[in-house]
Design an enzyme around this catalytic site. Sequence first.
Site, PDB file in Angstrom:
ATOM      1  N   CYS A  30     -10.986   2.848  -0.195  1.00 24.41           N
ATOM      2  CA  CYS A  30      -9.586   3.192   0.087  1.00 24.41           C
ATOM      3  C   CYS A  30      -9.241   2.400   1.328  1.00 24.41           C
ATOM      4  O   CYS A  30     -10.009   2.386   2.298  1.00 24.41           O
ATOM      5  CB  CYS A  30      -9.443   4.688   0.353  1.00 24.41           C
ATOM      6  SG  CYS A  30      -7.806   5.139   0.981  1.00 24.41           S
ATOM      7  N   ASP A  88       0.879  -1.178   0.000  1.00 25.62           N
ATOM      8  CA  ASP A  88       0.000   0.000   0.000  1.00 25.62           C
ATOM      9  C   ASP A  88       0.906   1.215   0.000  1.00 25.62           C
ATOM     10  O   ASP A  88       2.115   1.106   0.219  1.00 25.62           O
ATOM     11  CB  ASP A  88      -0.891  -0.014   1.261  1.00 25.62           C
ATOM     12  CG  ASP A  88      -1.783   1.220   1.343  1.00 25.62           C
ATOM     13  OD1 ASP A  88      -2.443   1.553   0.335  1.00 25.62           O
ATOM     14  OD2 ASP A  88      -1.819   1.891   2.397  1.00 25.62           O
ATOM     15  N   SER A  89       0.303   2.380  -0.196  1.00 19.50           N
ATOM     16  CA  SER A  89       1.078   3.611  -0.132  1.00 19.50           C
ATOM     17  C   SER A  89       1.534   3.917   1.303  1.00 19.50           C
ATOM     18  O   SER A  89       2.430   4.718   1.493  1.00 19.50           O
ATOM     19  CB  SER A  89       0.230   4.779  -0.639  1.00 19.50           C
ATOM     20  OG  SER A  89      -0.936   4.886   0.153  1.00 19.50           O
ATOM     21  N   THR A 113      -6.157   2.690  -4.972  1.00 20.16           N
ATOM     22  CA  THR A 113      -5.641   3.579  -6.008  1.00 20.16           C
ATOM     23  C   THR A 113      -4.747   2.795  -6.964  1.00 20.16           C
ATOM     24  O   THR A 113      -4.889   2.890  -8.191  1.00 20.16           O
ATOM     25  CB  THR A 113      -4.854   4.732  -5.347  1.00 20.16           C
ATOM     26  OG1 THR A 113      -5.675   5.311  -4.327  1.00 20.16           O
ATOM     27  CG2 THR A 113      -4.465   5.778  -6.359  1.00 20.16           C
ATOM     28  N   HIS A 120      -7.255   2.882   3.611  1.00 18.44           N
ATOM     29  CA  HIS A 120      -7.067   3.644   4.845  1.00 18.44           C
ATOM     30  C   HIS A 120      -8.387   3.810   5.604  1.00 18.44           C
ATOM     31  O   HIS A 120      -8.391   3.984   6.821  1.00 18.44           O
ATOM     32  CB  HIS A 120      -6.530   5.052   4.539  1.00 18.44           C
ATOM     33  CG  HIS A 120      -5.057   5.118   4.266  1.00 18.44           C
ATOM     34  ND1 HIS A 120      -4.489   4.622   3.122  1.00 18.44           N
ATOM     35  CD2 HIS A 120      -4.034   5.641   5.004  1.00 18.44           C
ATOM     36  CE1 HIS A 120      -3.173   4.840   3.163  1.00 18.44           C
ATOM     37  NE2 HIS A 120      -2.876   5.444   4.288  1.00 18.44           N
ATOM     38  N   CYS A 176      -4.309  -1.585  -1.932  1.00 13.11           N
ATOM     39  CA  CYS A 176      -4.446  -0.156  -2.180  1.00 13.11           C
ATOM     40  C   CYS A 176      -5.428  -0.019  -3.336  1.00 13.11           C
ATOM     41  O   CYS A 176      -5.200  -0.578  -4.413  1.00 13.11           O
ATOM     42  CB  CYS A 176      -3.076   0.410  -2.549  1.00 13.11           C
ATOM     43  SG  CYS A 176      -3.119   2.115  -3.117  1.00 13.11           S
ATOM     44  N   GLU A 187      -3.183   8.641   8.481  1.00 16.65           N
ATOM     45  CA  GLU A 187      -1.727   8.506   8.666  1.00 16.65           C
ATOM     46  C   GLU A 187      -1.285   9.244   9.938  1.00 16.65           C
ATOM     47  O   GLU A 187      -0.295   8.898  10.562  1.00 16.65           O
ATOM     48  CB  GLU A 187      -0.965   9.044   7.449  1.00 16.65           C
ATOM     49  CG  GLU A 187      -1.134   8.210   6.170  1.00 16.65           C
ATOM     50  CD  GLU A 187      -0.225   6.965   6.097  1.00 16.65           C
ATOM     51  OE1 GLU A 187       0.881   6.984   6.654  1.00 16.65           O
ATOM     52  OE2 GLU A 187      -0.659   5.973   5.471  1.00 16.65           O
ATOM     53  N   TYR A 192      -0.851   8.297  -2.668  1.00 12.52           N
ATOM     54  CA  TYR A 192      -0.879   8.002  -4.101  1.00 12.52           C
ATOM     55  C   TYR A 192      -2.085   8.676  -4.768  1.00 12.52           C
ATOM     56  O   TYR A 192      -2.074   8.942  -5.966  1.00 12.52           O
ATOM     57  CB  TYR A 192      -1.030   6.487  -4.334  1.00 12.52           C
ATOM     58  CG  TYR A 192       0.215   5.638  -4.157  1.00 12.52           C
ATOM     59  CD1 TYR A 192       1.397   6.150  -3.653  1.00 12.52           C
ATOM     60  CD2 TYR A 192       0.177   4.296  -4.514  1.00 12.52           C
ATOM     61  CE1 TYR A 192       2.517   5.324  -3.499  1.00 12.52           C
ATOM     62  CE2 TYR A 192       1.291   3.474  -4.375  1.00 12.52           C
ATOM     63  CZ  TYR A 192       2.453   3.996  -3.866  1.00 12.52           C
ATOM     64  OH  TYR A 192       3.550   3.185  -3.725  1.00 12.52           O
ATOM     65  N   GLY A 193      -3.116   8.872  -3.971  1.00 12.53           N
ATOM     66  CA  GLY A 193      -4.433   9.218  -4.527  1.00 12.53           C
ATOM     67  C   GLY A 193      -4.532  10.544  -5.240  1.00 12.53           C
ATOM     68  O   GLY A 193      -5.502  10.791  -5.955  1.00 12.53           O
TER      69      GLY A 193
HETATM   70  N1  DGL Z   1      -4.797   3.281   0.818  1.00 10.54           N
HETATM   71  C1  DGL Z   1      -4.756   3.593  -0.555  1.00 10.54           C
HETATM   72  C2  DGL Z   1      -6.026   3.312  -1.284  1.00 10.54           C
HETATM   73  O1  DGL Z   1      -6.659   2.309  -0.964  1.00 10.54           O
HETATM   74  C3  DGL Z   1      -4.019   4.816  -1.001  1.00 10.54           C
HETATM   75  C4  DGL Z   1      -4.340   6.104  -0.391  1.00 10.54           C
HETATM   76  C5  DGL Z   1      -3.386   7.152  -0.909  1.00 10.54           C
HETATM   77  O2  DGL Z   1      -2.187   6.934  -0.824  1.00 10.54           O
HETATM   78  O3  DGL Z   1      -3.858   8.195  -1.385  1.00 10.54           O
HETATM   79  O4  DGL Z   1      -6.407   3.979  -2.192  1.00 10.54           O
END
Ligand code: DGL
Length: 273
Positions: free
Chosen positions: A187, A12-13, A77, A189, A75, A155, A44-45
Site C-alpha cells: 500500500c 492515489d486515493s 488497491t 501509504h 495506489c 492520513e 479505497y481499500g
Molecule cells: N494508498 C493506496 C494503496 O496503495 C490506497 C489506500 C486506501 O485508500 O485504502 O492501496
Amino acid sequence: MTHDQRPIGVFDSGIGGLSVLKHLLHHLPHERFVYLGDTARVPYGNKSAETIKLYARQCAAFLQQHNVKLIVVACNTASALALDVLQRELDVPVLGVIEPASRAAAAGTANGHVGVIGTRATIASNSYARCIEASATSRVIVQSQPCPLFVPLVEEGWLDLPATRLIAAEYLRPLIANHIDTLVLGCTHYPLLMPMLEAMLPGVRLIDCGEWTARDACDILAQRDELAGPEAQSGMYFYVTDHTPLFTSLAQQFLGRPVNDPVRVSVDHLTDA
Ligand code: DGL
C-alpha cells in the site's frame, strides 16, 4: 535523450502516492508531474471492486485532460482492481505498482518466506501472491495480512506514535512468527511508516513499491523515446478532491522539498469518459 515535455500523471486515493512520487522525482528529475489525491473518497481499500474501478477511471480521465504521456497508478488497491481496465481503455501507457514490487520481492527473498501487507481490497484480490509466485524462480510462500488501520493513521500524520506501534505489532505478529525475510509494503501509504516498520522488523527486507515502479517508469519512457531532456522545466502540480489540511506539510516532509498547496477539484467534475 528526447524532449517530450508532456507531464507524467500520478494518482492515489490520498497522500500515499507521494511515496511513489518521491522515487519518480529521483529517477526522472527533468519531468513534470501532475498528482491527483482522491482525498474526498479515501480510503479505497475498504470499498467494492466496482467502486474502486469507477474511481480509478475517473482519476485517470482527469489526468488525461492534462495531456499526460504516462499514468502511474500510485495506489496498490487501484492497481489490483483496475489496472487491466485502465490499460485496455486508455491510449497512454498505464503502470501499476504491484508487478514491479512483486519482481523485487521474488528476487530479494533468501528463505522463500515473503510477507505482504496491504488494504483489505488488495489482499482479497490475491494479486500479490499470484504475481510474486509467477515471478519467483524457486518456491516462495507468500503470507498476506490486511492492515486497514494504517491508512487513516498515515492520513492523520500519526507516523510513529505509541498507538501506531501497538497496532503495527498486532498486524506484524503472524508474519514474524512465520519467519518472513522480505515484506512487501503493498500500500503506497505504508512507506511513510518505514522508519517505524524498519525498527520493528530487524533483518527483514522491506520492499517499497515506489522504488521499483519508478525504475519501470523510466524504462517505459526511454523505450518510447518520451523522456524529457535536461532543459525541460520540471515541476509538480498537486490536485486533491477535498480540502486536506495536512497534505502540504506531509508532502514537504516526505518529499524533502517545498511544494505548492494542492488545488481542489470537486468529485462532481470527475468523469470516467
Ligand atoms: N494508498 C493506496 C494503496 O496503495 C490506497 C489506500 C486506501 O485508500 O485504502 O492501496
